[in-house]
Design a protein around this motif. Structure first.
Motif, mmCIF file in Angstrom:
data_model
loop_
_atom_site.group_PDB
_atom_site.id
_atom_site.type_symbol
_atom_site.label_atom_id
_atom_site.label_comp_id
_atom_site.label_asym_id
_atom_site.label_seq_id
_atom_site.Cartn_x
_atom_site.Cartn_y
_atom_site.Cartn_z
ATOM 1 N N TYR A 9 0.839 -1.194 0.000
ATOM 2 C CA TYR A 9 0.000 0.000 0.000
ATOM 3 C C TYR A 9 0.874 1.244 0.000
ATOM 4 C CZ TYR A 9 1.233 0.846 4.856
ATOM 5 O OH TYR A 9 1.938 1.123 6.002
ATOM 6 N N CYS A 48 -5.227 -1.195 6.654
ATOM 7 C CA CYS A 48 -5.505 -2.170 5.582
ATOM 8 C C CYS A 48 -5.936 -3.507 6.165
ATOM 9 C CB CYS A 48 -4.263 -2.362 4.713
ATOM 10 S SG CYS A 48 -3.718 -0.877 3.855
ATOM 11 N N ARG A 53 -14.142 -7.220 6.191
ATOM 12 C CA ARG A 53 -14.792 -7.689 4.959
ATOM 13 C C ARG A 53 -14.818 -9.213 4.914
ATOM 14 N NH1 ARG A 53 -12.546 -6.270 -0.016
ATOM 15 N NH2 ARG A 53 -14.588 -5.937 -0.991
ATOM 16 N N THR A 72 -9.582 7.812 -0.631
ATOM 17 C CA THR A 72 -8.915 7.718 -1.931
ATOM 18 C C THR A 72 -7.843 6.640 -1.925
ATOM 19 O OG1 THR A 72 -9.342 10.059 -2.391
ATOM 20 C CG2 THR A 72 -7.544 9.013 -3.608
ATOM 21 N N ALA A 129 -9.577 2.707 -1.127
ATOM 22 C CA ALA A 129 -10.459 2.128 -2.144
ATOM 23 C C ALA A 129 -9.709 1.255 -3.146
ATOM 24 C CB ALA A 129 -11.236 3.234 -2.851
ATOM 25 N N PRO A 130 -8.587 1.691 -3.728
ATOM 26 C CA PRO A 130 -7.913 0.827 -4.707
ATOM 27 C C PRO A 130 -7.271 -0.413 -4.108
ATOM 28 C CG PRO A 130 -6.677 2.864 -4.377
ATOM 29 C CD PRO A 130 -7.985 3.032 -3.679
ATOM 30 N N VAL A 131 -6.940 -0.387 -2.822
ATOM 31 C CA VAL A 131 -6.355 -1.570 -2.191
ATOM 32 C C VAL A 131 -7.335 -2.740 -2.249
ATOM 33 C CG1 VAL A 131 -5.460 -2.533 -0.023
ATOM 34 C CG2 VAL A 131 -4.871 -0.190 -0.682
ATOM 35 N N PHE A 132 -8.625 -2.428 -2.120
ATOM 36 C CA PHE A 132 -9.653 -3.472 -2.086
ATOM 37 C C PHE A 132 -10.594 -3.396 -3.288
ATOM 38 C CE2 PHE A 132 -8.293 -2.798 2.267
ATOM 39 C CZ PHE A 132 -8.092 -4.100 2.710
ATOM 40 N N ASP A 133 -10.251 -2.594 -4.278
ATOM 41 C CA ASP A 133 -11.078 -2.431 -5.465
ATOM 42 C C ASP A 133 -12.503 -2.041 -5.078
ATOM 43 O OD1 ASP A 133 -11.511 -2.315 -8.176
ATOM 44 O OD2 ASP A 133 -12.110 -4.421 -8.348
ATOM 45 N N LEU A 134 -12.607 -1.053 -4.168
ATOM 46 C CA LEU A 134 -13.905 -0.604 -3.684
ATOM 47 C C LEU A 134 -14.464 0.489 -4.582
ATOM 48 C CD1 LEU A 134 -13.018 -0.251 0.107
ATOM 49 C CD2 LEU A 134 -14.220 -2.166 -0.976
ATOM 50 N N ASP A 135 -15.775 0.527 -4.702
ATOM 51 C CA ASP A 135 -16.450 1.623 -5.373
ATOM 52 C C ASP A 135 -16.464 2.798 -4.407
ATOM 53 O OD1 ASP A 135 -18.141 3.452 -6.520
ATOM 54 O OD2 ASP A 135 -19.794 2.053 -6.860
#
Length: 785
Positions: free
Chosen positions: A77, A255, A262, A220, A223-229
């Motif tokens: 990350y 993280c 989740r 910001t 979100a990309p770490v977990f491919d979140l919308d």
């Protein structure tokens, strides 16, 4: 501002909730079915991971799960900025640990006690490797490597521009090796996060409560770490118990917490203990500065050469790059220095990753410059205040572009210094100092002077603000900054209350929630009032403009004749009976305005400090007895809040000068990992502060505001250090590194009185013989923390 609430001392509206225990921090959140995390951390500074046995821990009562890196499969990350792409950090260590405190596993349990007990049952087998904790030693060719594929421990570097010999015209060259020691950030509340998976009924699949300076920035990055919308992610910063640069981005533990929540589909919470905080939260400062200053005999500066070793800690912590960014940008300070050569080598060490601490690179620049100026003054026999005056930039030179290509907005440096000397009674202090020396007193007086300029809202930047007049005639502010003790609710409400002529208590303040505020830059780099406040001001003016049209239509009057009435609402100028209340106007038409304020450039607060200390020559004990600060943050909105920021900053700056230091042994073992060892002062160790201001407005925003949150820290540390050395200057002592502990001072006095004076210089490390930057992202100038 005559007739206005702006510029008056208004008590903070936030304080009753904090003082009466109504404020909610992350650990206060009551979440149904919440699980608790406890991290298993490395006890080695550098080692290969041979195996991790979690079977016994998983079988313990109350344990829901135990995860290692292999279980979670999380990508590396980016915490705040990437210094070197080859040095990225996985949230849980994978093949190696690189500092004591590196997380290797996490226990998830029904209670925090069960999680802590189970963590003790995790068995980790390590293959120990040589470690290096000293940044200069880390740059030696034979140093143990943190990342073998990098080929060295040089994470990043910036070399000098080709300017020839910048010192060639000097009559005198003074040199010093200056340490700006590693310190712990030490917020009252450590890192903390609570993650709630599942639909919240408002369109979010995941809600994160986190102690952060930047909720939108956190969203910001996570979100990309977990491919979140991003639209389905809600991030909330509840009350935050201090940050001081320690909570700007994403942490490894964040993280892991999101991954656990989740995976288990249950809320999880992690609240850092104080011991964890001291080894896991990124540390601040950590530079070794080799500086040479060239002067004429009259004290005029002709050039300066700087070679900086900046400690990045493990995984190339972003704080290491601050030497390439803010320290470099502010190297010229308040002086006319025609030529500057500047190099910086960023070193990887087997220590806690480096981050930011109040000032983030700017205090390091001021400390270096103010120390070498004092050494020059001593060698030339010029009073420290006088040598500064001879080299100050003049007010009529602004806006001014420095040799480092930094564009100052406004400044009046001599006025601030003159006022500080007046308040301190500088001449009388010098007389008292001389009298003590003449009597042969062993309790000597030291007087230290510093003058500084710093950068706030680095790079200019933008911020969101909106203002709505609600149906009951009250107003609601929404803003993208994120308060954690700065008084935003008070300051921003003052702007709206003043413009709308409504009571302060009729203004509601909303921030730190991505579901309530669409965008925001958060809080760091003393940016909030000049950016967030300006956005709120613009939005308020937008609401007034809307209301003027509505009132004109309702009153059948010319809009040019409509004004905000003294008791609120709007009406025809000179006709009080025509006034329409804000509730009446809002009922007629929605009153709402948004501003995305963008500032053309950074602002540059400045000031001067005078520190007075007593030094016991027999024990080395240093006692600060007075501290005078004259800080200029542009136009002042609320003097009470400004004074509070000054006092807090001075306290932390004095603490760095005299007491605080995070220490490792040669093998990378932390020696100051509890408050029993880490010398953090209380109020009892500090004198009362004599803080005041000059006001030089910035032309870069309508408020005329500059930052104040870090100014006290930047001015105080060099003033106190200079005072300690000044007290010993009659012995020929020219420099003592900070912290100026009793042991260091006593040793310097002992050696000087025995005729064993040593020059404060040694040759810089060989890395500077031919400094070449490895492939890295040297974007530290844009970091605003």
């Amino acid at each position: 501002m005559p007739g206005s609430i702006l510029g008056t001392a208004v008590r903070r509206v936030e304080d009753p909730d904090l003082l009466l225990g109504r404020a909610q921090f992350v650990d206060d959140l009551l979440l149904d079915g919440v699980l608790h995390l406890h991290f298993v951390r490395s006890t080695y500074a550098h080692a290969r991971l041979v195996s991790i046995d979690v079977d016994d821990a998983r079988a313990m009562p109350g344990v829901v799960a135990v995860y290692t890196a292999a279980d979670l499969g999380l990508p590396p990350y980016e915490g705040l900025m990437e210094v070197n792409a080859q040095c990225v950090r996985p949230p849980l260590a994978e093949t190696k640990v690189r500092f004591v405190g590196d997380a290797v596993a996490v226990v998830v349990a029904e209670t925090s006690a069960a999680a802590a007990d189970a963590a003790e049952a995790v068995v980790v087998e390590y293959d120990a490797l040589p470690a290096v904790a000293d940044p200069e030693a880390a740059l030696a060719p034979d140093a143990p490597l943190q990342f073998e594929e990098l080929g060295s421990n040089l994470a990043a570097a910036v070399g000098p521009r080709d300017q020839g010999d910048v010192l060639e015209d000097a009559d005198l060259i003074v040199r010093a090796r200056i340490e700006n020691q590693r310190i712990a950030v030490m917020p009252m509340e450590g890192s903390a996060i609570a993650v709630v998976p599942g639909d919240d009924g408002q369109g979010h699949d995941l809600t994160v409560y986190v102690s952060t300076q930047m909720p939108h920035g956190f969203a910001t990055r996570i979100a990309p770490v977990f491919d979140l919308d991003p639209a389905k992610l809600r991030v909330v910063a509840p009350h935050v118990g201090g940050a001081f640069g320690g909570k700007p981005g994403l942490a490894a533990e964040h993280c892991v917490a999101v991954a656990a929540a989740r995976r288990l589909q249950r809320p999880v919470k992690w609240v850092e203990t104080r011991s964890e905080n001291l080894i896991a939260m990124p540390h601040g400062r950590g530079q070794v500065q080799y500086v040479q200053l060239g002067c004429k005999r009259d004290g005029t500066i002709v050039g300066m050469k700087c070679q900086i070793v900046s400690d990045a800690g493990a995984y190339a912590g972003f704080g290491g790059a601050l030497g390439m960014g803010p320290t470099r940008m502010m190297a010229q300070g308040v002086y006319r220095i025609p030529r500057i050569s500047y190099e910086c080598a960023v070193a990887l060490t087997n220590t806690t990753p480096m981050g930011a601490f109040r000032g983030a690179g700017r205090p390091e620049a001021a400390a270096m410059l103010e120390r070498i100026i004092d050494i020059a003054a001593a060698e030339l026999g010029i009073d420290p205040a006088e040598i500064r005056r001879r080299n100050f930039l003049r007010p009529d030179e602004f806006p001014y572009t420095t040799v480092m290509r930094t564009e100052y907005d406004s400044g009046d440096y001599d006025t601030a210094l003159t006022e500080a000397l007046r308040v301190a009674g500088y001449d009388e202090l010098r007389r008292e100092q001389a009298e003590r020396l003449a009597r042969g007193d062993r309790l000597v007086l030291g007087i230290g002077v510093s003058a500084y300029v710093e950068i706030t809202a680095g790079g200019g930047g933008a911020e969101f603000g909106s203002v709505t007049v609600d149906a009951d005639g009250t107003a609601t502010i929404r803003v993208g900054t994120s308060a954690h003790g700065q008084g935003h609710a008070t300051s921003f409400a003052m702007i709206v209350a003043d413009a709308l002529q409504i009571p302060l208590e009729n203004v509601r303040f909303v921030d730190s929630d991505t579901a309530e505020v669409p965008t925001g830059g958060g809080t760091g780099g003393s940016r909030s009032l000049q950016l967030g406040g300006s956005a709120v001001l613009n939005a308020t003016e937008g609401v007034v403009a809307q209301a003027r049209e509505v009132a004109a239509a309702m009153l059948e009057a010319n809009p040019d004749d409509i004004i905000v009435m003294e008791n609120g609402g709007m009406g025809v100028a000179g006709v009080p009976a025509s006034a329409l209340s804000w509730a009446q106007l809002a009922e007629q038409e929605p009153l709402h305005a948004v501003s995305d304020f963008r500032q053309a450039g950074a602002t540059f607060p400045f000031g001067a400090h005078v520190a007075v200390v007593e030094v016991d020559l027999d024990t080395g004990r240093v006692t600060p007895i007075r501290h005078v600060a004259v800080d200029d943050c542009g136009r002042i909105l609320n003097p009470l809040i400004v004074a509070g920021q000054q006092h807090g900053g001075i306290a932390q700056g004095v603490a760095q000068a005299l007491w605080e230091q995070y220490v490792y042994d040669a093998d990378g073992n932390p020696l100051t990992s509890t408050l029993a060892d880490y010398a953090m002062p209380s109020a009892a160790e500090l004198p009362s502060f004599e803080a005041s201001n000059t006001e030089t407005p910035s032309p870069r925003n309508a408020l005329g505001a500059k930052g104040i949150g870090e100014s006290g820290t930047i001015g105080s540390t060099p003033a106190v250090q200079n005072a300690v050395v000044d007290a010993l200057s009659h012995l020929g002592i020219r420099h003592i590194d900070i912290p100026c502990t009793a042991e260091r001072v006593w040793a310097a006095v002992r050696d000087a009185e025995a005729g064993r004076l040593t020059a404060p210089w040694q040759d810089p490390p060989a890395v500077f013989d031919d400094l070449k930057a490895p492939k890295s992202r040297a974007d530290a100038e844009a970091v605003d923390i």
